[in-house]
Design an enzyme around this catalytic site. Structure first.
Site: not given
Ligand code: NAP
Length: 527
Positions: A302, A265
């Site tokens: 989200c 998501e």
């Molecule tokens: P994220 O950076 O995508 O991280 C989510 C999870 O995935 C974390 O456990 C992260 O690890 C891991 N991860 C991310 N990229 C990866 C990769 N390339 N390889 C392996 N693991 C990976 O999201 P976030 O930290 O929750 O939030 C950052 C942004 O996501 C926000 O600014 C927003 O834009 C978006 N977001 C959207 C929603 C939604 O519901 N649509 C919800 C939350 C966030 P780590 O914990 O080690 O970083």
């Protein structure tokens, strides 16, 4: 329960040997003790091996045992008491009331899935009995049930540290389906993850289940998350987070020797459509409610309403005036992590500086380093059409109003949108005819269409769809919230001419599990 900073691999608590991470107090930016050891590739291997060993045993346990396990997790989470709430508030910066509510939702989801498991409809039993006398050819005996996919990896979400994290919706639905889970803790809330992980680990022991039914790993980089998605024993992935993260994992999963589904998501701007009569009759009231929805939880949902489409004119001005007045009194709020705050600030500044965008209002100024200040922008339909960057999600309390010349343009812009989790229509009875014309386009693009409300606040129930076409999710055919989420982790298997003695109980002719089933295509209720 003390937070040890250890990995949970089956029944063991082990120090991760690959670097370390620390939680951060979201409000102060101070690191929180203890340090959490990141898992090594050997430790990842141990967790996957245990999950694989557990898989065939766990999936065939009596449904009541599985249901009791989910209920035990729920109770064990409640038994963690205030220390869980305290740690979660510190790590997320979310208000205590919100976190208490989220704990209630988490426990409620687990109990809902327990009821789903006991009822057994998710097994989808179908029996087409043999017809040996059929001409010109006899018919074979065919029986179908759904089986779990196998071990699932769950990436916890930063914005729902309880309800969409270690024992959140993805984990609850995977366990309910009969899949062991290896959770990858989100680095934004390692302490919360550790506490909840211990509650699940204890439930595994309390219920006498195979130890590999659940493991929790911390990752000091990207190797463990990516290693889990690549491991041959992992059969599906649940993820909530950024579009970049989600698509990276989708690519990894698709490139495997055996590609697997990634239920990610990711990104949605959740359009709000203001129809003429509603706007004229109640524009100011809608504006006030919209401002409340936009700023809820610092906009870190989200389903946050990031886009408004309406016909330009004095009625829209009245809506904007009410929204701006409410927003200008909205306090800035602590965001989940310094990284998310930085990304929000950067996206808001970029939008404010955009040549085709006007800043209409800002919330109260930030008082802390990671507080997000709400923002309201406007642009024209022509500019929105010509600038795809204005269609991108800003994760936080920011929204863009698009001034359209007419309803036909509103519909045309809807047709240009990417896949969305929600779309909200504000309509009065006199708008129904116009609104009906939008429904096909909205059905093609969204998972949930709602009327005279906003998408924030996602009811956990049986008719909920929290999903939608890409990029709102990786696979618009499913939901991550509600009881239907169990289907993501199941697939059908047919048994042809299988002797009764070999058939699983769910498919035996005498129906020993008392399941509803489809016999020769006709629904047969067990009670
Ligand atoms: P994220 O950076 O995508 O991280 C989510 C999870 O995935 C974390 O456990 C992260 O690890 C891991 N991860 C991310 N990229 C990866 C990769 N390339 N390889 C392996 N693991 C990976 O999201 P976030 O930290 O929750 O939030 C950052 C942004 O996501 C926000 O600014 C927003 O834009 C978006 N977001 C959207 C929603 C939604 O519901 N649509 C919800 C939350 C966030 P780590 O914990 O080690 O970083």
């Amino acid at each position: 329960m003390e937070i040890s900073g250890d990995l949970l691999i089956g029944k063991q608590t082990l120090r991760g040997t690959n670097g370390s991470i620390k939680g951060i107090n979201a409000a102060t930016g101070e690191p929180l003790e203890p340090a959490f050891g990141g898992a090594s590739l050997d430790q990842l291997e141990q967790a996957c091996a245990l999950a694989w060993q557990a898989s065939d045993i766990y999936r065939e346990l009596p449904l009541d045992t599985r249901a009791k396990f989910l209920e035990t997790i729920a109770q064990n989470i409640l038994d963690l008491g205030d220390p869980l709430i305290d740690r979660c508030v510190a790590e997320s910066g979310l208000p205590r009331g919100r976190i208490e509510g989220e704990r209630g939702r988490t426990v409620g989801q687990l109990r809902m899935f327990a009821a789903v498991v006991r009822e057994g409809d998710f097994l989808g039993v179908r029996i087409d009995p043999a017809q040996p006398q059929r001409q010109p050819l006899p018919r074979v005996d065919l029986r179908l049930r759904y089986v779990p996919l196998g071990p699932v990896t769950v990436f916890g979400a930063s914005n729902f540290p309880l309800a969409f994290s270690v024992a959140g919706g993805d984990t609850a639905s995977a366990l309910a389906a009969g899949c062991p889970v290896i959770a990858k803790a989100h680095s934004a809330h390692p302490g919360t993850s550790a506490l909840v992980g211990r509650a699940v680990q204890k439930a595994v022991a309390d219920c006498g289940l195979p130890e590999g039914t659940f493991s929790l790993l911390f990752d000091s980089g990207r190797d463990i998350g990516q290693g889990l998605v690549s491991d041959r024993r992992i059969k599906a992935v649940g993820f909530t987070g950024s579009r970049g993260g989600g698509t990276a994992l989708m690519k990894l999963a698709a490139a495997r020797r055996e590609p697997i589904p990634v239920y990610a998501e990711m990104s949605s701007i959740n359009p709000v459509l203001l129809f003429p009569h509603a706007l004229k009759n109640r524009g100011a009231a809608i504006g006030k409610a919209f401002a409340g929805s936009l700023a809820l939880g610092a906009g870190q949902f989200c389903t946050n309403p990031g886009l408004v489409l309406a016909i330009d004119g004095p009625e829209l001005d009245a809506f904007i005036e009410a929204t701006a007045a409410a927003l200008s009194e909205t306090p800035a709020a602590t965001m989940l992590t310094p990284g998310i705050h930085k990304a929000y600030e950067s996206a808001v500044n970029k939008t404010a500086e955009h040549g085709e965008v006007k800043t209409l209002a800002r919330g109260c100024a930030a008082k802390g380093a990671t507080q997000g200040q709400a923002a309201l922008f406007s642009t024209t339909a022509a500019a929105f059409r010509a600038n795809p960057e204005l269609h991108e999600e800003i994760f936080g309390a920011a929204s863009l109003i698009v001034r359209c010349p007419d309803l036909a343009t509103m519909l045309e812009l809807v047709e240009q949108l990417e896949g969305q989790l929600t779309a909200a229509l504000h309509i009065d009875e006199a708008d129904y005819v116009d609104a009906r014309r939008f429904l096909p386009a909205l059905e093609r693009r969204t998972g949930r269409i709602l009327v005279n409300g906003f998408g924030t606040g996602v009811e956990v129930g049986h008719a909920m769809v929290h999903g939608g076409p890409f990029p709102s999710t990786a696979d618009g055919r499913s939901t991550s919230v509600g009881s239907l989420a169990i289907d993501r982790f199941l697939r059908p298997v047919s048994y042809q001419d299988m002797p009764e003695g070999l058939l699983p109980d769910a498919l035996k002719t005498a129906n020993p599990l008392g399941l509803n089933r489809r016999l020769d295509g006709k629904l047969q209720l067990s009670k």
